[in-house]
Design a protein around this motif. Sequence first.
Motif, PDB file in Angstrom:
ATOM      1  N   SER A  66       0.951  -1.161  -0.121  1.00 22.33           N
ATOM      2  CA  SER A  66       0.145   0.014   0.022  1.00 22.33           C
ATOM      3  C   SER A  66       0.876   1.228   0.150  1.00 22.33           C
ATOM      4  N   ASP A  67       0.137   2.496  -0.132  1.00 18.84           N
ATOM      5  CA  ASP A  67       1.040   3.611  -0.426  1.00 18.84           C
ATOM      6  C   ASP A  67       1.918   3.908   0.982  1.00 18.84           C
ATOM      7  N   ASP A  68       1.489   3.411   2.219  1.00 18.96           N
ATOM      8  CA  ASP A  68       2.101   3.609   3.471  1.00 18.96           C
ATOM      9  C   ASP A  68       2.993   2.355   3.779  1.00 18.96           C
ATOM     10  N   ASP A 218      -0.975   2.699  -5.351  1.00 14.43           N
ATOM     11  CA  ASP A 218      -0.359   3.824  -5.071  1.00 14.43           C
ATOM     12  C   ASP A 218      -1.748   4.817  -4.701  1.00 14.43           C
ATOM     13  N   PHE A 219      -1.053   5.547  -3.926  1.00 15.57           N
ATOM     14  CA  PHE A 219      -1.885   6.848  -3.217  1.00 15.57           C
ATOM     15  C   PHE A 219      -3.100   6.409  -2.376  1.00 15.57           C
ATOM     16  N   ILE A 220      -3.156   5.080  -1.746  1.00 16.43           N
ATOM     17  CA  ILE A 220      -4.133   4.518  -1.285  1.00 16.43           C
ATOM     18  C   ILE A 220      -3.355   4.075   0.365  1.00 16.43           C
ATOM     19  N   PRO A 221      -3.463   4.886   1.376  1.00 13.22           N
ATOM     20  CA  PRO A 221      -2.967   4.449   2.516  1.00 13.22           C
ATOM     21  C   PRO A 221      -3.697   3.567   3.483  1.00 13.22           C
ATOM     22  N   VAL A 222      -3.529   2.233   2.989  1.00 12.27           N
ATOM     23  CA  VAL A 222      -4.365   1.243   3.504  1.00 12.27           C
ATOM     24  C   VAL A 222      -4.288   1.139   5.170  1.00 12.27           C
ATOM     25  N   ALA A 224      -3.140   3.322   7.241  1.00 13.27           N
ATOM     26  CA  ALA A 224      -3.773   4.608   7.826  1.00 13.27           C
ATOM     27  C   ALA A 224      -5.078   4.496   7.913  1.00 13.27           C
ATOM     28  N   CYS A 225      -5.739   4.129   6.916  1.00  8.65           N
ATOM     29  CA  CYS A 225      -7.100   3.879   6.942  1.00  8.65           C
ATOM     30  C   CYS A 225      -7.825   3.002   7.892  1.00  8.65           C
ATOM     31  N   LEU A 226      -7.070   1.906   7.954  1.00 16.12           N
ATOM     32  CA  LEU A 226      -7.556   0.959   9.055  1.00 16.12           C
ATOM     33  C   LEU A 226      -7.489   1.567  10.402  1.00 16.12           C
ATOM     34  N   ALA A 227      -6.353   2.155  10.526  1.00 13.75           N
ATOM     35  CA  ALA A 227      -6.371   2.734  11.834  1.00 13.75           C
ATOM     36  C   ALA A 227      -7.279   3.887  12.099  1.00 13.75           C
ATOM     37  N   SER A 228      -7.618   4.506  11.350  1.00 13.15           N
ATOM     38  CA  SER A 228      -8.601   5.944  11.461  1.00 13.15           C
ATOM     39  C   SER A 228      -9.952   5.317  11.441  1.00 13.15           C
ATOM     40  N   GLY A 229     -10.396   4.129  10.831  1.00  9.22           N
ATOM     41  CA  GLY A 229     -11.672   3.686  10.460  1.00  9.22           C
ATOM     42  C   GLY A 229     -11.883   4.129   9.242  1.00  9.22           C
TER      43      GLY A 229
END
Length: 270
Positions: A66-68, A218-222, A224-229
């Motif tokens: 993922s992007d991150d 690319d450009f998808i911070p999986v 971080a998005c899981l952590a933030s909901g």
Amino acid sequence: MPSIPWLRASGLAVAVLCLSACDSGSDTTELRFGINPSTYMRPLTAESSSRRTAMESPLPPPSFRSDDGLVFTVESASATLFDVRLYLPPGRECSDYEGQLDPLITCTDAVDGKPGMLSAREPLEVDWMNATVLPDWPLRIPPGIYGSVEARLGQSAPALPSFSMNASFTWKDQRHVLEVAFPSTAPLRFEARDPLDILSGGESALVVGSLELNTWLDFIPVEACLASGDLTLDGTTLRLETGKGECADAAVRMQDQIETSAKVLRASHR
């Protein structure tokens, strides 16, 4: 038949043209689709397979990030390809290939300014991980000089996806699976930087059209998005369609990046 519109140098599926030198007893070459080097670079014959030794280490399965930086390992991937075709080499006509074509391959001569082409008679169900296709395997085509392999995604039935993929990943010390599936009619073009001359002899080699997996997220911070909901799990399953906030368009973006991720490589065959 009109040409498929140009795509940028990365596009979707994987086609492998094995040089005729891979099988010195054959005057044809093989068209393969796959993303796993362990299967798409396998020997063409039982004799060459028997020369492999137990000392050879298996290649790692294909993976992407993922992007991150979250790592995903592909476990399965499949697609339905329509209108699979290659343009005839310059100066060649269908009569030159009499008796050389696979039963699934048909030949059309140039007419009204449109180039001649070899094409699959029906849609192909592709298993990218095992480098196999249905309804027939292998797909053999004559040697020649080919500039690209073209196709388009499609659905073999209305309820089925054009492309599907499962990839495992670890988050919070637990195994999860990313599931991707979508309908599409996107055109695909596997373009060689230089025309693929499969008349050449010498070292056994493969010309490989491969997916650039590392562009898929690319450009998808999986993570971080899981952590933030902004992405949510269904048990241990992740589907990007659940995305919101920073990942609101994650599913659409990944589909576009899969559809434009093809590349062509040249490799030696052991």
